[in-house]
Write an enzyme that holds these catalytic residues in place. Structure first.
Site, PDB file in Angstrom:
ATOM      1  CE  LYS A 207      -3.602   2.323   2.588  1.00 16.14           C
ATOM      2  NZ  LYS A 207      -4.626   2.182   3.623  1.00 16.14           N
ATOM      3  CD  GLU A 246       5.756  -3.965   3.427  1.00 16.02           C
ATOM      4  OE1 GLU A 246       5.095  -4.848   4.019  1.00 16.02           O
ATOM      5  OE2 GLU A 246       6.216  -2.967   4.014  1.00 16.02           O
ATOM      6  CE  LYS A 261      -6.176   1.775  -0.331  1.00 16.79           C
ATOM      7  NZ  LYS A 261      -6.494   1.778   1.044  1.00 16.79           N
ATOM      8  CB  SER A 287     -11.576   7.362  -3.125  1.00 18.34           C
ATOM      9  OG  SER A 287     -10.341   7.750  -2.537  1.00 18.34           O
TER      10      SER A 287
END
Ligand code: PBG
Length: 337
Positions: A207, A246, A261, A287
């Site tokens: 992320k 990760e 993301k 978003s």
């Protein structure tokens, strides 16, 4: 009058003309490499307190926060359209936000009541519960803060407690979105110890610290509270080797699936992850990506419907098993129609 163009000599290509298979619809269908199906689409939803309440989100035109009773209707629509799972995010009332984000592990918080209500009314759909403190904290950070520092291990302890109340309320998948080190292992251990062996973990494994979360932070009410940024825990957008580390760690710690993301600016990372690991892989079309498509469409700069389809298909081409997208319901319906 047809022009008499000179014919170009293509003999050096041994007869290959890649346009040949693109000439007709049936032929294009035959050589198509990927599919986009309702089961690829996971629908993120924002929940608020109240009855029959729906509130618009200024920066996400067309998306509304819904009260629990309306969420149940949305869950039914999603199930009927073939969507496999919902990702739930709470907009915690202001008076329940605190420095330690303790509302995150209140077994009767808005999130848990939502999970229980949907599980009861629409048991056929999967429920993904976001675990992070920013939806409950007074400062909009995903971690506990002391003297300006994000505390890793103390945050993990709070997240474990949050995951446990969510699992008890009916979450099928716990999705830690905070990027603290070691949280997947800690959550897995605690879930198993409490009899939730079948509850999955979908880790937000890679992320990035991204400007594309702006509208989401308005949706959950954390944006105006946030001071500074999240760069001591979310990843630097300059890196992709680190994303693979990760992901590797989260798999080793027990993640059942991993997420990358944001989505569209990170398709290269998705492809690298797909090639490197055999694990269910998801992307979040966040978003800000949604807002870009909606606003460019409304301004007449691009064809909005075509952009939605192309953007979602790009994730499948990059190698994901599914996409978290605010377009899930609309697209699932269109794809089955
Ligand atoms: C919370 C969380 C965020 C998003 C999902 N979970 C925001 C953030 O990390 O600041 C973003 C989703 C979106 O932008 O659509 N940790």
């Amino acid at each position: 009058m047809a022009h008499d163009w000179p014919r170009h000599d293509m003999s050096f290509l041994a007869g290959q003309r890649l346009r040949r298979t693109r000439q007709t619809a049936w032929s294009r269908a035959m050589v198509r490499e990927t599919e986009l199906l309702p089961r690829d689409l996971i629908w993120p939803l924002f929940v608020i307190e109240g009855q029959n309440e729906r509130t618009p989100i200024r920066t996400m035109p067309g998306v509304e926060r819904l009260s629990i009773d309306l969420m149940i209707g949305a869950a039914r629509e999603a199930r009927d359209a073939g969507i496999p799972a919902l990702a739930i995010f709470p907009n915690t009332p202001d008076h329940l936000r605190s420095e330690d984000g303790a509302e995150a592990y209140n077994a009767n918080n808005l999130m848990c009541r939502t999970l229980a209500a949907i599980k009861d009314a629409v048991p056929e759909i999967g429920l993904i519960a976001d675990v992070a403190l920013d939806e409950y904290s007074a400062n909009g950070q995903d971690g506990l803060v002391r003297d300006g520092e994000i505390l890793n291990d103390e945050t993990v302890e709070a997240m474990v407690k949050s995951a446990l109340v969510q699992a008890a309320a009916g979450a099928d998948i716990i999705a830690p979105s905070d990027m603290m080190d070691g949280r997947v292992a800690a959550i897995r251990r605690a879930l198993d110890a409490e009899g939730h062996e079948q509850v999955q973990i979908m880790s937000y494994a890679a992320k990035y610290a991204s400007c594309f979360y702006g509208p989401f932070r308005e949706a959950v009410g954390s944006g105006s509270r946030l001071k500074g940024d999240k760069r001591t825990y979310q990843m630097d957008f300059a890196n992709s080797d680190e994303a693979l580390r990760e992901i590797e760690q989260d798999i080793a710690e027990g993640a059942d699936s991993v997420m990358i993301k944001p989505g569209m600016p990170y398709l290269d990372v998705i492809r690298r992850a797909k090639d490197a690991f055999n694990v269910p892989l998801y992307a979040y079309q966040v978003s800000g990506e949604y807002a870009m498509i909606e606003m460019a469409g409304a301004a007449g700069a691009i064809n909005r419907d075509a952009a939605v389809l192309e953007s979602l298909w790009a994730f499948k081409r990059a190698g994901v098993n599914g996409v978290l997208t605010y377009y899930a319901l609309e697209m699932a319906r269109k794809l089955t129609a």
